[in-house]
Design an enzyme around this catalytic site. Structure first.
Site, mmCIF file in Angstrom:
data_model
loop_
_atom_site.group_PDB
_atom_site.id
_atom_site.type_symbol
_atom_site.label_atom_id
_atom_site.label_comp_id
_atom_site.label_asym_id
_atom_site.label_seq_id
_atom_site.Cartn_x
_atom_site.Cartn_y
_atom_site.Cartn_z
ATOM 1 N N SER A 95 0.828 -1.176 -0.099
ATOM 2 C CA SER A 95 0.109 -0.001 -0.065
ATOM 3 C C SER A 95 0.991 1.218 0.045
ATOM 4 O O SER A 95 1.826 1.392 -0.764
ATOM 5 C CB SER A 95 -1.112 0.049 1.154
ATOM 6 O OG SER A 95 -1.935 0.997 1.145
ATOM 7 N N ASP A 219 -10.098 -4.281 -5.740
ATOM 8 C CA ASP A 219 -9.648 -3.573 -4.737
ATOM 9 C C ASP A 219 -10.105 -2.217 -4.724
ATOM 10 O O ASP A 219 -9.910 -1.602 -5.700
ATOM 11 C CB ASP A 219 -7.955 -3.576 -4.902
ATOM 12 C CG ASP A 219 -7.071 -2.934 -3.652
ATOM 13 O OD1 ASP A 219 -7.961 -2.228 -2.895
ATOM 14 O OD2 ASP A 219 -6.214 -2.846 -3.688
ATOM 15 N N HIS A 247 -7.677 -5.328 -0.346
ATOM 16 C CA HIS A 247 -6.239 -4.576 -0.369
ATOM 17 C C HIS A 247 -5.361 -5.348 0.230
ATOM 18 O O HIS A 247 -3.960 -4.713 0.353
ATOM 19 C CB HIS A 247 -6.699 -3.124 0.013
ATOM 20 C CG HIS A 247 -5.500 -2.134 -0.070
ATOM 21 N ND1 HIS A 247 -5.179 -1.841 -1.453
ATOM 22 C CD2 HIS A 247 -4.792 -1.357 0.785
ATOM 23 C CE1 HIS A 247 -4.030 -0.797 -1.231
ATOM 24 N NE2 HIS A 247 -3.905 -0.722 -0.191
#
Length: 269
Positions: A95, A219, A247
């Site tokens: 991320s 996602d 995610h």
């Protein structure tokens, strides 16, 4: 204090192996890699750490002035690299840590052998002027940040299931919720601001390190359009679309995540 102590660095695997560094995403800590990192200990020197403000990092080292940009977190990564004298690092960032890894590799590319970007997003906010689809409008991000300000615990409980998806496995969302709730609200608010409002699109074309992009098939935080954009901007990068949804494939689909990374590292370049 050393960076190793400040960021609660832990090392496993082969002391003589190629270093592999795992960086967690927003609201998490190094424990989020517990299903992935051990699969590389037979071949690599595995380095895990907590961003300052998270996990078992030194909370006293956090200040809103120092950590006012993602560059500060990239500096921490490089501090760890220097203290451990790491070279040819395979950096695995989840991320927001994907962009932290990009920033670190831009500053010292000779230290890095590979970047593995898991669910990366260089900008979460749509940019209609450029035709860029980040997945969120400015108003949606402003509302998100207002929620973090007004009721962080409530926001954590509401957003974690959205981030994680996999509604048939509620224990995953519960783990993420608990991780969010352990975070100091001041740290959480500032890191949320950096995560969701930074724009690192211009950095991607400058990446000179071989790069793997792992994109989940569904996602809502970093949609397919974003993964394809990152792939299109980083020269020579490889995009792998996982069957995983949500995610956090490091938790929801670790076997698939490990297989994709191993296949990339084995491929000749």
């Amino acid at each position: 204090m050393t960076a190793v102590a400040r960021n609660c660095v832990t090392e496993t695997g082969r002391a003589d192996g190629s270093p592999m560094m795992f960086a967690h995403g927003y609201g998490c800590d190094q424990n989020m890699w517990r299903f992935v990192a051990p699969e590389f200990t037979d071949t690599h020197r595995v380095v895990l750490f907590d961003h300052v403000g998270y996990g078992r990092s030194d909370l006293a080292a956090y200040s809103t002035d120092r950590y006012a940009s993602l560059d500060a977190y990239a500096s921490d990564v490089l501090d760890i690299v220097h203290e451990l004298d790491l070279w040819d690092v395979t950096f695995v960032g989840h991320s927001v840590s994907s962009m932290i890894g990009v920033l670190a590799a831009l500053r010292e590319p000779d230290r890095f052998a590979n970047l593995v970007l898991v669910g990366p997003s260089p900008r979460y906010i749509d940019d209609p002027a450029d035709g860029y689809v980040g997945g969120f409008t400015r108003a949606e991000i402003d509302e998100l940040l207002d929620s973090v300000d007004s009721n962080y615990l409530g926001w954590s409980r509401a957003i974690a299931p959205v981030i994680m998806a996999n509604a048939d496995r509620p224990e995953l969302a519960e783990e993420l919720t608990n991780s969010f709730c352990r975070t100091d609200p001041v740290v959480a608010r500032q890191f949320a601001q950096l995560t969701f409002t930074s724009d690192n699109r211009a950095d991607l074309a400058k990446v000179a390190v071989p790069t793997l992009i792992l994109q989940c098939s569904d996602d809502v935080i970093a949609p397919m359009s974003v993964g394809e954009y990152v792939h299109g901007q980083i020269p020579g990068s490889e995009l792998v679309v996982l069957n995983a949804t949500g995610h956090c494939p490091n938790l929801s689909a670790p076997v698939e995540t490990v297989a994709a990374i191993k296949a990339y590292l084995r491929a000749p370049r």
